[in-house]
Design a protein around this motif. Structure first.
Motif, PDB file in Angstrom:
ATOM      1  N   VAL A  94       0.845  -1.194   0.000  1.00 32.09           N
ATOM      2  CA  VAL A  94       0.000   0.000   0.000  1.00 32.09           C
ATOM      3  C   VAL A  94       0.882   1.247   0.000  1.00 32.09           C
ATOM      4  CG1 VAL A  94      -1.914  -1.138   1.193  1.00 32.09           C
ATOM      5  CG2 VAL A  94      -0.192   0.094   2.532  1.00 32.09           C
ATOM      6  N   LEU A  95       0.346   2.306  -0.591  1.00 35.25           N
ATOM      7  CA  LEU A  95       0.944   3.641  -0.549  1.00 35.25           C
ATOM      8  C   LEU A  95      -0.019   4.530   0.212  1.00 35.25           C
ATOM      9  CD1 LEU A  95       3.008   5.847  -1.513  1.00 35.25           C
ATOM     10  CD2 LEU A  95       1.553   6.106  -3.546  1.00 35.25           C
ATOM     11  N   MET A  96       0.487   5.230   1.253  1.00 37.28           N
ATOM     12  CA  MET A  96      -0.360   6.074   2.095  1.00 37.28           C
ATOM     13  C   MET A  96       0.300   7.412   2.357  1.00 37.28           C
ATOM     14  SD  MET A  96      -1.901   3.389   4.898  1.00 37.28           S
ATOM     15  CE  MET A  96      -3.429   2.536   4.485  1.00 37.28           C
ATOM     16  N   ASP A  97      -0.542   8.396   2.721  1.00 37.85           N
ATOM     17  CA  ASP A  97       0.012   9.678   3.138  1.00 37.85           C
ATOM     18  C   ASP A  97       0.277   9.650   4.640  1.00 37.85           C
ATOM     19  OD1 ASP A  97      -2.398  10.138   4.476  1.00 37.85           O
ATOM     20  OD2 ASP A  97      -3.170  11.530   2.975  1.00 37.85           O
ATOM     21  N   GLU A 105      -2.746   0.529  -4.006  1.00 40.66           N
ATOM     22  CA  GLU A 105      -2.381  -0.773  -3.443  1.00 40.66           C
ATOM     23  C   GLU A 105      -2.232  -1.805  -4.550  1.00 40.66           C
ATOM     24  OE1 GLU A 105      -5.300  -2.837  -1.037  1.00 40.66           O
ATOM     25  OE2 GLU A 105      -6.915  -1.715  -2.001  1.00 40.66           O
ATOM     26  N   HIS A 106      -1.523  -2.871  -4.223  1.00 42.23           N
ATOM     27  CA  HIS A 106      -1.351  -4.003  -5.143  1.00 42.23           C
ATOM     28  C   HIS A 106      -1.210  -5.267  -4.305  1.00 42.23           C
ATOM     29  CE1 HIS A 106      -0.233  -6.136  -8.816  1.00 42.23           C
ATOM     30  NE2 HIS A 106       0.657  -6.767  -8.091  1.00 42.23           N
ATOM     31  N   GLY A 125       8.903  -2.575  -9.108  1.00 47.14           N
ATOM     32  CA  GLY A 125       8.144  -2.043 -10.233  1.00 47.14           C
ATOM     33  C   GLY A 125       6.827  -1.420  -9.804  1.00 47.14           C
ATOM     34  N   GLN A 126       6.152  -2.049  -8.852  1.00 50.34           N
ATOM     35  CA  GLN A 126       4.884  -1.510  -8.377  1.00 50.34           C
ATOM     36  C   GLN A 126       5.080  -0.193  -7.628  1.00 50.34           C
ATOM     37  OE1 GLN A 126       1.777  -2.318  -8.973  1.00 50.34           O
ATOM     38  NE2 GLN A 126       2.368  -4.058 -10.267  1.00 50.34           N
ATOM     39  N   VAL A 127       6.146  -0.071  -6.860  1.00 51.11           N
ATOM     40  CA  VAL A 127       6.421   1.186  -6.159  1.00 51.11           C
ATOM     41  C   VAL A 127       6.617   2.318  -7.165  1.00 51.11           C
ATOM     42  CG1 VAL A 127       8.140   2.416  -4.771  1.00 51.11           C
ATOM     43  CG2 VAL A 127       7.347   0.147  -4.064  1.00 51.11           C
ATOM     44  N   LEU A 128       7.401   2.073  -8.198  1.00 51.03           N
ATOM     45  CA  LEU A 128       7.621   3.111  -9.215  1.00 51.03           C
ATOM     46  C   LEU A 128       6.313   3.484  -9.903  1.00 51.03           C
ATOM     47  CD1 LEU A 128      10.971   1.850 -10.806  1.00 51.03           C
ATOM     48  CD2 LEU A 128      10.642   3.666  -9.112  1.00 51.03           C
ATOM     49  N   ARG A 129       5.477   2.489 -10.179  1.00 51.81           N
ATOM     50  CA  ARG A 129       4.187   2.759 -10.823  1.00 51.81           C
ATOM     51  C   ARG A 129       3.296   3.605  -9.920  1.00 51.81           C
ATOM     52  NH1 ARG A 129      -0.697   1.483 -10.107  1.00 51.81           N
ATOM     53  NH2 ARG A 129      -0.247  -0.072  -8.485  1.00 51.81           N
TER      54      ARG A 129
END
Length: 401
Positions: A94-97, A105-106, A125-129
Motif C-alpha cells: 500500500v501507498l499512504m500519506d 495498493e497491489h 516495479g509496483q512502487v515506481l508505478r
C-alpha cells in the motif's frame, strides 16, 4: 536517503508531534495543558514543527471568553509511506500519506512461483508505478514498513525460517538490506500482528486506550499487545506462540514441527476447519459440501463461508465448535493480560459473524470478575489491509520513537 527518525531531534518536540497526531486536531491550549511546558517553550516547538512542514494550522476552535485558539494537525502531505504485508497466502503493498489515507495498493498471490527475489523485483516495479500515478517524487517517501509472518530478526531485518510458504527460498531472507538497496528508502521489519495492532490503533477514533490486545485468526493464530500507544516486545519474536497455548492437556497432535499437543491453534485455524470439512465430505454428512467441491481436497475456506451463509448444519456445527475453543483461549488471555480492548482480525473473525459473536460470548462468560471488569471486543476496522496499513504506521512511528 531520508532518515525519518532524525527529522525531529528535540525529545519535547517528538512528544508534541505525537500528541497532535494522537488527538487528530488539537488546540494550543490543550497542548499546553497536556504537556506541562511553558508557553514560550511550546510556542517555539510549534513554530519549529510548522517551519519543517510537519504541522499545519487548520483554523480556530471555539472561544472560551478570549481569542479563539489556533488548531493544529499533522501535515498529511509532508511525506508518503509504503507498507508491505507478507503472509503465507498473499502479499499486499500500500501507498499512504502521513494521515494513513490509502492512495494505491497491489496484491500478490503467494503461490509456488513467488520466491523472495521475484516478489522484491515485482514490488520495485509496483512502487515506481504507484509513485508515478500519484505524482510523488521518490525522495518524498519516508520509508517502507514490512509486516511479515515470523519468526523474524526485526532489528537486523531478516525473515528467518517461516513454515508453510508455497514457494522455495523463504528462509534467511535479508529483506531489509535488499529492499533498501532497491528502493533507496529506510526499511523497517516487524511481525504482522504487531503492525496490524499499530494500524488498528491509529485507525481508531479513541487513541486514549491504555492496554490493547490484538488476535489474528487465519491459517494460524497471532497476537500482539500495546500499552499507552507502544507495542510491547518480548525477548524473541513470538507472535505465533499464542497458538501453542495448551487448552487440552492430552489433545490433538500438533500440525507444525515442534508444536504442542492440545495447542490452541490445533482447534482454531483455517487449516483445522478445512481438515474437518474434508472429513465431513468423505463421510457424506453434508450434501452442500459435495455440491461445492468435486473432491474433499478441493474444499477451501471460501467454500465453507458459502456453506455457513447457506446455514448448512454440518458446517455451522464446525464453526460453532471452533468458536467454543476460540472463546476459551481468549478468556485465558484476558484473565492473564487484562486488556481494556480486544481487537479481533483475520479471516475467521472477519468473514464469519456467527463465529465472532459466539467466540466473544464464551470469552466474556469465562472472564474472571466479569461483572466488574468490562473488557470490550471490536473487530478489525482495517480488515484485510490492517497489516499493510500498520506497516506504514510503523514507519511514521519512527518520527517520535
Amino acid at each position: 536517503m531520508l532518515l525519518i527518525h532524525e527529522i525531529i531531534t528535540n525529545p519535547k518536540a517528538k512528544e508534541i508531534y505525537f500528541t497532535v497526531r494522537k488527538h487528530g486536531t488539537v488546540s494550543k491550549q490543550s497542548l499546553l495543558d497536556e504537556s506541562g511546558l511553558t508557553i514560550s517553550t511550546l510556542t517555539r516547538i510549534l513554530d519549529d514543527l510548522l517551519s519543517l512542514g510537519l504541522l499545519v494550522e487548520v483554523g480556530f476552535g471555539e472561544s472560551t471568553g478570549g481569542r479563539r485558539p489556533t488548531l493544529y494537525e499533522t501535515n498529511p502531505s509532508y511525506a508518503y509511506l509504503l507498507g508491505l504485508e507478507i503472509s503465507r497466502t498473499h502479499s499486499r503493498l500500500v501507498l499512504m500519506d502521513f494521515h494513513l489515507q490509502l492512495l494505491d495498493e497491489h496484491t500478490w498471490n503467494m503461490d509456488a512461483s513467488l520466491t523472495p527475489e521475484l516478489l522484491m523485483e515485482s514490488l520495485h516495479g509496483q512502487v515506481l508505478r504507484m509513485l508515478a500515478a500519484a505524482s510523488i517524487d521518490p525522495v518524498q517517501v519516508a520509508g517502507l514498513g514490512i509486516g511479515a509472518v515470523g519468526p523474524l530478526d526485526r532489528k537486523e531485518g531478516v525473515i528467518l525460517n517461516p513454515a508453510r510458504f508455497a514457494a522455495p527460498g523463504w528462509s534467511q531472507v535479508h529483506i531489509k538490506e535488499q529492499l533498501e538497496q532497491r528502493l533507496n528508502v529506510p526499511v523497517y521489519l516487524d511481525n504482522g500482528a504487531n503492525t496490524a495492532l499499530l494500524g488498528e490503533y491509529w485507525a481508531s477514533s479513541n487513541r486514549m486506550q491504555h492496554h490493547l490486545l490484538y488476535l489474528h485468526a487465519g491459517i494460524g493464530l497471532r497476537s500482539a499487545i500495546m500499552n499507552d500507544g507502544r507495542l510491547l516486545y518480548g525477548m524473541i519474536d513470538t507472535e505465533g506462540a499464542v497458538g501453542q497455548m495448551i487448552i487440552e492437556g492430552s489433545g490433538l497432535p500438533p500440525h507444525i514441527p515442534g508444536g504442542n499437543a492440545g495447542a490452541w491453534e490445533s482447534y482454531v485455524s483455517i487449516h483445522t476447519l478445512e481438515r474437518q470439512a474434508r472429513e465431513a465430505w468423505h463421510h457424506g454428512s453434508s450434501t452442500l459440501l459435495h455440491d461445492l467441491a468435486e473432491s474433499a481436497e478441493q474444499l477451501e475456506f471460501s467454500h465453507l463461508i458459502e456453506a455457513l451463509q447457506a446455514h448448512d448444519p454440518v458446517v455451522t456445527g464446525l464453526f460453532s465448535g471452533m468458536a467454543m475453543y476460540c472463546g476459551i483461549g481468549l478468556a485465558n488471555l484476558i484473565n492473564i493480560l487484562h486488556p481494556e480492548e480486544v481487537i479481533l482480525g483475520g479471516p475467521l473473525f472477519l468473514a464469519a459473524d456467527e463465529f465472532y459473536q459466539e467466540a466473544t460470548r464464551i470469552a466474556l462468560e469465562k472472564t474472571y470478575y466479569r461483572e466488574q471488569y468490562k473488557v470490550r471486543f471490536t473487530r478489525s476496522r482495517l480488515g484485510e489491509r490492517s497489516v499493510a496499513a500498520g506497516a506504514c504506521a510503523m514507519v511514521l512511528h519512527q518520527l517520535t520513537s
